[in-house]
Structure formats: structure tokens, C-alpha cells
Design a protein around this motif. Structure first.
Motif, PDB file in Angstrom:
ATOM      1  N   GLN A  78       4.846  34.869 -18.546  1.00 16.13           N
ATOM      2  CA  GLN A  78       5.856  34.597 -19.248  1.00 16.13           C
ATOM      3  C   GLN A  78       6.519  35.968 -19.792  1.00 16.13           C
ATOM      4  O   GLN A  78       7.959  36.001 -20.229  1.00 16.13           O
ATOM      5  N   GLU A  79       5.593  36.828 -20.448  1.00 18.17           N
ATOM      6  CA  GLU A  79       5.969  38.014 -21.001  1.00 18.17           C
ATOM      7  C   GLU A  79       6.535  38.960 -20.163  1.00 18.17           C
ATOM      8  O   GLU A  79       7.461  39.573 -20.481  1.00 18.17           O
ATOM      9  N   TYR A  80       5.841  39.049 -19.186  1.00 14.74           N
ATOM     10  CA  TYR A  80       6.418  40.050 -18.090  1.00 14.74           C
ATOM     11  C   TYR A  80       7.624  39.479 -17.560  1.00 14.74           C
ATOM     12  O   TYR A  80       8.505  40.231 -17.012  1.00 14.74           O
ATOM     13  N   GLN A  81       8.131  38.216 -17.543  1.00 10.27           N
ATOM     14  CA  GLN A  81       9.328  37.497 -17.221  1.00 10.27           C
ATOM     15  C   GLN A  81      10.377  37.949 -18.215  1.00 10.27           C
ATOM     16  O   GLN A  81      11.340  38.494 -17.862  1.00 10.27           O
ATOM     17  N   GLU A  82       9.841  37.813 -19.642  1.00 12.97           N
ATOM     18  CA  GLU A  82      10.768  38.259 -20.388  1.00 12.97           C
ATOM     19  C   GLU A  82      11.283  39.766 -20.349  1.00 12.97           C
ATOM     20  O   GLU A  82      12.409  40.154 -20.569  1.00 12.97           O
ATOM     21  N   LEU A  83      10.276  40.820 -20.327  1.00 19.69           N
ATOM     22  CA  LEU A  83      10.472  41.988 -19.951  1.00 19.69           C
ATOM     23  C   LEU A  83      11.393  42.490 -18.814  1.00 19.69           C
ATOM     24  O   LEU A  83      12.346  43.119 -19.052  1.00 19.69           O
ATOM     25  N   ARG A  84      11.142  41.569 -17.759  1.00 22.02           N
ATOM     26  CA  ARG A  84      12.287  41.946 -16.813  1.00 22.02           C
ATOM     27  C   ARG A  84      13.632  41.408 -17.114  1.00 22.02           C
ATOM     28  O   ARG A  84      14.598  42.281 -16.741  1.00 22.02           O
ATOM     29  N   ARG A  85      13.673  40.329 -17.797  1.00 26.24           N
ATOM     30  CA  ARG A  85      14.889  39.726 -18.229  1.00 26.24           C
ATOM     31  C   ARG A  85      15.747  41.115 -19.054  1.00 26.24           C
ATOM     32  O   ARG A  85      16.846  41.211 -18.984  1.00 26.24           O
ATOM     33  N   ILE A  86      14.896  41.472 -20.212  1.00 29.70           N
ATOM     34  CA  ILE A  86      15.425  42.516 -21.165  1.00 29.70           C
ATOM     35  C   ILE A  86      15.896  43.803 -20.215  1.00 29.70           C
ATOM     36  O   ILE A  86      16.892  44.234 -20.575  1.00 29.70           O
ATOM     37  N   LEU A  87      15.086  44.143 -19.223  1.00 27.36           N
ATOM     38  CA  LEU A  87      15.458  45.307 -18.466  1.00 27.36           C
ATOM     39  C   LEU A  87      16.470  45.107 -17.655  1.00 27.36           C
ATOM     40  O   LEU A  87      17.470  46.111 -17.759  1.00 27.36           O
ATOM     41  N   GLN A  88      16.852  43.898 -17.254  1.00 25.57           N
ATOM     42  CA  GLN A  88      17.705  43.663 -16.204  1.00 25.57           C
ATOM     43  C   GLN A  88      19.333  43.449 -16.965  1.00 25.57           C
ATOM     44  O   GLN A  88      20.032  43.772 -16.504  1.00 25.57           O
ATOM     45  N   ALA A  89      19.007  43.144 -18.154  1.00 23.40           N
ATOM     46  CA  ALA A  89      20.222  43.110 -19.498  1.00 23.40           C
ATOM     47  C   ALA A  89      20.797  44.556 -19.403  1.00 23.40           C
ATOM     48  O   ALA A  89      22.149  44.478 -19.687  1.00 23.40           O
ATOM     49  N   GLN A  90      20.021  45.306 -19.232  1.00 20.70           N
ATOM     50  CA  GLN A  90      20.639  46.813 -19.547  1.00 20.70           C
ATOM     51  C   GLN A  90      21.313  47.355 -18.200  1.00 20.70           C
ATOM     52  O   GLN A  90      21.948  48.487 -18.194  1.00 20.70           O
ATOM     53  N   GLY A  91      21.308  46.635 -17.049  1.00 20.85           N
ATOM     54  CA  GLY A  91      21.867  47.148 -15.823  1.00 20.85           C
ATOM     55  C   GLY A  91      21.323  48.691 -15.594  1.00 20.85           C
ATOM     56  O   GLY A  91      20.122  48.868 -15.415  1.00 20.85           O
ATOM     57  N   ASP A  92      22.366  49.388 -15.074  1.00 22.25           N
ATOM     58  CA  ASP A  92      21.827  50.809 -14.707  1.00 22.25           C
ATOM     59  C   ASP A  92      22.110  51.615 -15.866  1.00 22.25           C
ATOM     60  O   ASP A  92      22.398  52.921 -15.802  1.00 22.25           O
ATOM     61  N   SER A  93      22.024  51.224 -17.344  1.00 22.03           N
ATOM     62  CA  SER A  93      22.489  52.095 -18.266  1.00 22.03           C
ATOM     63  C   SER A  93      21.472  53.003 -18.616  1.00 22.03           C
ATOM     64  O   SER A  93      21.508  53.812 -19.486  1.00 22.03           O
ATOM     65  N   LEU A  94      20.146  52.745 -18.286  1.00 24.28           N
ATOM     66  CA  LEU A  94      18.823  53.571 -18.819  1.00 24.28           C
ATOM     67  C   LEU A  94      18.089  54.233 -17.629  1.00 24.28           C
ATOM     68  O   LEU A  94      18.107  54.183 -16.403  1.00 24.28           O
ATOM     69  N   PRO A  95      17.601  55.243 -18.146  1.00 18.04           N
ATOM     70  CA  PRO A  95      16.708  56.338 -17.160  1.00 18.04           C
ATOM     71  C   PRO A  95      15.590  55.712 -16.794  1.00 18.04           C
ATOM     72  O   PRO A  95      15.537  54.440 -17.365  1.00 18.04           O
ATOM     73  N   PRO A  96      14.846  55.868 -15.655  1.00 19.03           N
ATOM     74  CA  PRO A  96      13.689  55.210 -15.070  1.00 19.03           C
ATOM     75  C   PRO A  96      12.666  55.213 -16.110  1.00 19.03           C
ATOM     76  O   PRO A  96      12.513  55.883 -17.123  1.00 19.03           O
ATOM     77  N   ILE A  97      11.923  53.937 -16.230  1.00 22.86           N
ATOM     78  CA  ILE A  97      10.905  53.974 -17.329  1.00 22.86           C
ATOM     79  C   ILE A  97       9.297  53.865 -16.556  1.00 22.86           C
ATOM     80  O   ILE A  97       9.293  53.233 -15.402  1.00 22.86           O
ATOM     81  N   ARG A  98       8.649  54.808 -17.214  1.00 18.06           N
ATOM     82  CA  ARG A  98       7.340  54.987 -16.546  1.00 18.06           C
ATOM     83  C   ARG A  98       6.270  54.430 -17.701  1.00 18.06           C
ATOM     84  O   ARG A  98       6.469  54.713 -18.965  1.00 18.06           O
ATOM     85  N   TYR A  99       5.086  53.717 -17.196  1.00 20.84           N
ATOM     86  CA  TYR A  99       4.186  53.162 -18.244  1.00 20.84           C
ATOM     87  C   TYR A  99       2.936  53.561 -18.226  1.00 20.84           C
ATOM     88  O   TYR A  99       2.291  53.757 -17.304  1.00 20.84           O
ATOM     89  N   THR A 100       2.360  53.419 -19.548  1.00 18.22           N
ATOM     90  CA  THR A 100       0.961  53.694 -19.772  1.00 18.22           C
ATOM     91  C   THR A 100       0.447  52.065 -19.956  1.00 18.22           C
ATOM     92  O   THR A 100       1.092  51.259 -20.545  1.00 18.22           O
ATOM     93  N   LEU A 101      -0.959  52.049 -19.683  1.00 18.27           N
ATOM     94  CA  LEU A 101      -1.668  50.890 -19.871  1.00 18.27           C
ATOM     95  C   LEU A 101      -2.128  50.642 -21.270  1.00 18.27           C
ATOM     96  O   LEU A 101      -2.616  51.689 -21.921  1.00 18.27           O
ATOM     97  N   GLY A 102      -1.841  49.412 -21.905  1.00 21.26           N
ATOM     98  CA  GLY A 102      -2.277  49.338 -23.559  1.00 21.26           C
ATOM     99  C   GLY A 102      -3.410  48.153 -23.326  1.00 21.26           C
ATOM    100  O   GLY A 102      -3.434  47.492 -22.589  1.00 21.26           O
TER     101      GLY A 102
END
Length: 336
Positions: free
Chosen positions: A64-88
Motif C-alpha cells: 500500500q505504501e509503494y502504491q502511494e509512492l506511485r500515486r505521488i510520483l504520477q501526480a507530478q507527471g513529467d515535471s521531475l528529473p529521473p529518480i534513482r533510489y538507495t535501499l533503506g
């Protein structure tokens, strides 16, 4: 420096965010902080090489948290540069923090599948054996499940990976065990790091490394008495990094506010320069207290220096007193 530098354009720029701790509730303060941070970053990140996320992307690594992350990112459309992730540790740890905390290593495969949203994908053999008593899930199986969920959403290739972007090297490190808090690296990862650091390495060119947990006694929150360092191979990793003082290492995990002492650790030519990247979800202070807020770093790379400055996403402004300059080529062994 002369005034002509005031108008000098950086060769490349990127943003460093960390500890977003996305929750399953859309209106949770962490989620709202991430939304605001991304909207703010979109206003000044045109032409950026990317947003580098230093881990604890989610609070518990739940579907459900990953789903929320996807929703938040999709809401930004193409306004953001690519995101790369570190494992926490919150993304893949064996403990799901909560009241009470859940220890996944004490559960069966089926129970873990239900908690992590995999029960509909259970193998046929397991479905047939469901009535039989089952043993607890193995650490290896748990780790793979957790890592698969992380990589499926983030698109990263594993717990450690590297990228060449616009002529600069970005290296992401990460734990290989579902430890609740610390980072546990294999010998293979340390050898891989050594190999990657040597790739086209030049003393006058920065190499950017990202690791969720800071090394002991370096940046804010990582002092031995503070307890928020967290690499089990601390000495071995420091030994590798010490051979590449041109590295700049960014870490998260501590949530320490950028206004605190030791946002930057100076390597003085014997170690890399290191930065605490604060947190987007909530902050922590030198008085060891929780603070509501949301911060990140902006990195501008010039021919002879790297400038790092702090951003307050609640006010949408640069944080006074949090601009740092790392000069290149780095003077080795503290030379002047």
C-alpha cells in the motif's frame, strides 16, 4: 573569487532527498511532505541529472505504501528529473515498525505473503500444503521478497548499482540483509565498489556515492554516542573509500536537520567528503528531539568545485548557513 563567478553556470546539477517514509494513508504528513518537496524541486530542477534518493523510501515496505509512492510520483507527471533510489532499512528490514512492531522472521511464508500482499501469488505446492504446519520463513526468502518489492517499484537493479550520467559516476550502496536498522555488506559488494570507484577515476573529478546509513563519527547523528551510524563493515568500507578522496558520500538515516552541526564531514584528503542529507518526512535535532519539517540538498558541479546547499521544502527557500563548497582536485593527505 571574482564577481564573474556569480553568473557561472554549473556543468551538472542534481538533487539529493532521503527518508521520505511514505505511509499508506494518502493524507499522512510524510506523504504530504513528499508531495510538497517534489513540487518545490520541480521549480528549480530543470536540466537536472536526476533526483538521488538515499533510502527509507517507504515506512515499512508495504504494498500500500509503494502504491502511494506511485500515486505521488504520477501526480507530478513529467515535471521531475529521473529518480534513482538507495535501499533503506525501513524498506527491507525484517521488523515492520509499529505498535507493536512485527517481526517477519517469526512468521511462515504464507503469513509474510499476506502481510506483504503476495498471498494471491502463492505457489501451488504451498497452497496445497496450507493446512500443514509451516516453518518460519528463512532470512534468504524474506530478503528476496522485500528486495523484489523495492526493485519492482523503484526500477533499480538490486541493493547496489551504479550509473554514469552526463559524464559523472553515481554509485549506490545498500544492505544485503533484512537487518531492522543497520547495513550489512558482502565482501562481493565491497570488491564491486573498489572496481567501480577505479573506473575512469580522476583526482579532479568528483564521484558521487549514496548509502543510507552513515559511517561512524562522520556526519550529524553518526557520533558513537548518538547511535545512528550503522554500517557493520564500517572499517572495511572506510578503507576502500580512503583511496578515493575525490568521492562525495551522501547518507540519510539520522534525519538530523541541516541547521545542526556536522552536515558536512571534511575528509581532508584522507577520506571522502560526506554529507548528511537530512529528511523529507520529519527532522531530528542535536538536542535529540523530533522536529516537524522537510529538507533536502541541491548539488551544483563546476569545473573546480562542487557546491552543496540545503533546501527547506516547507517554506520553499534555501536554508541560511547551509552552503558548502568542496574544491577539486582534492589535496591528498591534508596537503595545503
Amino acid at each position: 573569487m571574482g564577481n564573474e563567478n556569480k553568473h557561472e553556470q554549473p556543468l551538472v546539477s542534481f538533487q539529493v532527498i532521503t527518508d521520505t517514509h511514505v505511509r499508506e494513508q494518502a493524507d499522512h504528513i510524510h506523504n504530504r511532505h513528499l508531495e510538497s518537496a517534489l513540487e518545490d524541486i520541480a521549480t528549480y530542477s530543470h536540466g537536472s541529472s536526476g533526483i538521488m534518493h538515499v533510502g527509507d523510501v517507504t515506512d515499512r515496505g508495504l504494498p500500500q505504501e509503494y502504491q502511494e509512492l506511485r500515486r505521488i510520483l504520477q501526480a507530478q507527471g513529467d515535471s521531475l528529473p529521473p529518480i534513482r533510489y538507495t535501499l533503506g532499512n525501513h524498506d527491507i528490514g525484517a521488523i515492520l515498525w509499529g505498535d507493536p512492531p512485527l517481526n517477519l522472521t517469526t512468521m511462515t511464508q504464507h503469513e509474510v505473503g499476506e502481510v506483504l500482499g503476495h498471498s494471491e501469488n502463492m505457489g501451488q505446492r504451498e497452497a496445497q500444503d496450507i493446512e500443514k504446519p509451516q516453518e518460519s520463513i528463512s532470512v534468504e526468502e524474506l530478503w528476496q521478497k522485500r528486495l523484489n518489492d523495492f526493485t519492482a517499484t523503484t526500477g533499480m537493479s538490486g541493493s547496489y548499482h551504479d550509473h554514469w550520467i552526463n559524464g559523472y559516476h553515481y554509485i549506490f550502496l545498500g544492505t544485503e540483509q533484512p537487518h531492522p536498522k543497520d547495513c550489512d555488506m558482502s565482501v562481493a559488494q565491497l570488491q564491486w565498489l573498489e572496481m567501480k570507484l577505479s573506473e575512469q577515476a580522476l583526482p579532479e573529478q568528483p564521484i558521487f556515492v549514496f548509502l543510507h546509513q552513515p559511517l561512524m563519527d562522520t556526519v550529524a547523528g553518526s557520533m558513537k554516542e548518538q547511535g545512528w551510524y550503522g554500517v557493520n563493515q564500517d572499517a572495511a568500507l572506510k578503507a576502500v573509500l580512503s583511496r578515493y578522496p575525490q568521492v562525495i558520500l551522501f547518507s540519510g538515516h539520522t534525519h538530523w536537520q541541516l541547521e545542526a552541526q556536522r552536515t558536512m564531514y571534511e575528509g581532508k584528503g584522507q577520506m571522502p567528503t560526506m554529507f548528511n542529507a537530512s529528511s523529507v518526512a520529519y527532522l531530528w535535532t542535536d538536542e535529540d528531539e523530533h522536529l516537524e519539517g522537510s529538507e533536502s540538498l541541491q548539488v551544483d558541479v563546476y569545473g573546480d568545485r562542487v557546491v552543496v546547499k540545503g533546501r527547506d521544502h516547507v517554506t520553499g527557500s534555501w536554508i541560511e548557513g547551509t552552503e558548502y563548497t568542496v574544491h577539486y582536485p582534492v589535496k591528498v593527505n591534508g596537503g595545503t
